[in-house]
Design an enzyme around this catalytic site. Structure first.
Site, PDB file in Angstrom:
ATOM      1  N   LYS A  54       0.882  -1.135   0.047  1.00  0.00           N
ATOM      2  CA  LYS A  54       0.163   0.054  -0.142  1.00  0.00           C
ATOM      3  C   LYS A  54       0.769   1.145   0.085  1.00  0.00           C
ATOM      4  O   LYS A  54       0.443   2.283  -0.810  1.00  0.00           O
ATOM      5  CB  LYS A  54      -0.941   0.074   1.264  1.00  0.00           C
ATOM      6  CG  LYS A  54      -1.963  -1.173   1.146  1.00  0.00           C
ATOM      7  CD  LYS A  54      -2.938  -1.123   2.142  1.00  0.00           C
ATOM      8  CE  LYS A  54      -4.240  -1.974   1.739  1.00  0.00           C
ATOM      9  NZ  LYS A  54      -5.116  -1.934   3.233  1.00  0.00           N
ATOM     10  N   LYS A  89      -7.253 -10.642  -6.158  1.00  0.00           N
ATOM     11  CA  LYS A  89      -8.660 -11.174  -5.034  1.00  0.00           C
ATOM     12  C   LYS A  89      -9.405 -10.089  -5.196  1.00  0.00           C
ATOM     13  O   LYS A  89      -9.666  -9.046  -5.393  1.00  0.00           O
ATOM     14  CB  LYS A  89      -7.676 -11.226  -3.704  1.00  0.00           C
ATOM     15  CG  LYS A  89      -8.591 -11.373  -2.600  1.00  0.00           C
ATOM     16  CD  LYS A  89      -7.979 -11.317  -1.303  1.00  0.00           C
ATOM     17  CE  LYS A  89      -8.789 -11.962  -0.168  1.00  0.00           C
ATOM     18  NZ  LYS A  89      -8.077 -11.667   1.157  1.00  0.00           N
ATOM     19  N   LYS A 128     -13.251  -5.240  -1.590  1.00  0.00           N
ATOM     20  CA  LYS A 128     -14.035  -3.953  -1.434  1.00  0.00           C
ATOM     21  C   LYS A 128     -13.349  -2.747  -1.892  1.00  0.00           C
ATOM     22  O   LYS A 128     -13.923  -1.742  -2.019  1.00  0.00           O
ATOM     23  CB  LYS A 128     -14.420  -4.217   0.250  1.00  0.00           C
ATOM     24  CG  LYS A 128     -15.325  -5.038   0.481  1.00  0.00           C
ATOM     25  CD  LYS A 128     -15.896  -4.951   1.940  1.00  0.00           C
ATOM     26  CE  LYS A 128     -14.737  -5.410   2.861  1.00  0.00           C
ATOM     27  NZ  LYS A 128     -15.305  -5.345   4.211  1.00  0.00           N
TER      28      LYS A 128
END
Length: 420
Positions: free
Chosen positions: A181, A282, A285
């Site tokens: 990230k 994957k 959300k």
């Protein structure tokens, strides 16, 4: 603990709704029957609360001897829960809960983890309640498992700070998710919470002396960190005569404060569900493209449209485990997961020779069929948010008892002055 009749009846009504397998039929056909069931629930709540039945008479007794398996897991309330969250996590919890009646289960909505990235204050609360309702709608049973919101148990934040102070920075610098990230967004825009949240995750787990934690392969590194922190803390603070004296002074056992948790890697049928737009990534959300995932609350029309447009290849026929055809493996895995009990062989016999145009409508209908009862139970639950909040309060109260004992033991071990 005995509940007031009005509270118990509201709680019972919610439990009965969630326990209904495939319908939301009325729960008030017979007033006398409802009162009998209310009395049964009151008796249950007063005699079998898992947070208190096997503990010492001292309110500060810690840590607890492990007499049975204890499970802890949770999902962030960021956006709508999707098929990957359900098949890869919640469905596995339900199966374990129902197949292991002696286990103590704690399932939480980890709202404190959610704020490691900016959240809209106007939607965080709603997303939290929606996630909890989906836990129940999917089959998590308050009579078998504790369901609560992470921030409702203040010991999570307090223990996380204590553990932050004993966890070396270089352990956190190795965490893959933070590095990924940080690469994407740069460290300037990343909060400290994103760096330290694996310590909060460790606190979540070891507060409940969890023996097992259901995790996917992508979370195994964080569980290993939890084990490392347990060993480091116990080695630093839970040895020697001084530790024994501190424990004796407050009336708690002088065994190590924390229990090392073990990983429960999800099995086939609960494997990772991949994105509809990229079979190598994957389902997430956080993906800005809503077409990349099937949300548990998507309407049938939306589900059909997403599957119709999902990424595939130009090869006719379907097959598993071909690294050159990740989308085929992913869509077949979803098809299998929403039909429990079916084997790969039986599925390939049915659809192996089909074209994508023939297979996609079949997949869509099976997904819709599987999600429909969950959506119906969810809708019934959200008709009475007061009852939902009562279930979460009961769960938080029970969780706080266990967490409080563990936190007390950690403070004693570290030498904090305890309240008189």
């Amino acid at each position: 603990m005995k509940l007031a009749p009005s509270v118990t009846m509201a709680l019972l009504a919610t439990i009965l709704r969630t326990a209904t397998p495939f319908t939301t039929t009325s729960i008030s056909k017979s007033t006398s029957s409802l009162h009998r069931r209310t009395q049964t629930l009151q008796q249950y709540m007063s005699t079998t609360t898992p947070s208190s039945t096997d503990t010492s008479s001292s309110s500060n007794s810690t840590p607890e001897k492990q007499k049975r398996t204890r499970i802890l897991s949770g999902v962030q309330p960021t956006g709508s829960l999707h098929l990957g969250n359900y098949l890869g996590a919640i469905k596995q919890w339900v199966t374990y809960q129902n197949e292991n009646p002696q286990s103590e289960n704690y399932f939480c909505v980890v709202d404190m983890h959610a704020i490691t990235v900016p959240q809209d204050p106007g939607t965080l609360s709603e997303n939290t309640l929606a996630s909890a309702a989906l836990y129940l709608a999917a089959g998590i049973d308050p009579a078998k498992s504790r369901i609560f919101v992470q921030s409702h148990v203040t010991a999570h934040a307090e223990l996380a700070w204590l553990l932050n102070c004993v966890t070396p920075m270089n352990w956190l610098e190795r965490m893959i998710q933070f590095k990924d990230k940080a690469k994407k967004g740069g460290t300037e825009g990343v909060g400290v919470g994103l760096f330290t949240y694996p310590v909060l995750m460790a606190a979540d787990i070891i507060l409940y002396q969890a023996t097992h934690v259901p995790v996917g392969e992508d979370q195994r590194q964080h569980l290993e960190l939890s084990r490392d922190i347990v060993r480091r803390f116990n080695d630093l603070y839970c040895k020697g005569n001084q530790y024994k004296k501190r424990c004796k002074a407050v009336g708690i056992p002088s065994r190590p404060v924390f229990v090392e948790p073990n990983a429960m890697i999800v099995t086939e049928g609960g494997a990772r569900v991949m994105s509809l737009t990229d079979g190598r990534s994957k389902m997430s959300k956080s993906d800005e493209n809503d077409a990349s995932r099937i949300n548990v609350l998507d309407t049938p029309a939306v589900i059909r449209n997403k599957i119709k447009k999902c990424k595939t290849d130009e090869v006719r026929g379907l097959e598993w485990d071909n690294p050159e055809r990740p989308e085929a493996s992913n869509l077949l895995s979803i098809y299998a997961a929403v039909q429990p009990g079916r084997t790969k062989e039986s599925i390939l016999e049915e659809v192996g020779d089909l074209s994508w145009g023939e297979f996609k409508p079949l997949l869509a209908e099976k997904v819709i069929e599987h999600l429909e009862p969950i959506q119906e139970r969810y809708a019934a639950l959200r008709e009475d948010d007061e009852a939902l909040r009562l279930i979460l309060k009961e769960g938080a109260d029970a969780a706080s008892e266990v967490a409080g004992r563990t936190l007390f033991g950690a403070k004693v071990a570290m030498g904090f002055t305890t309240p008189s």
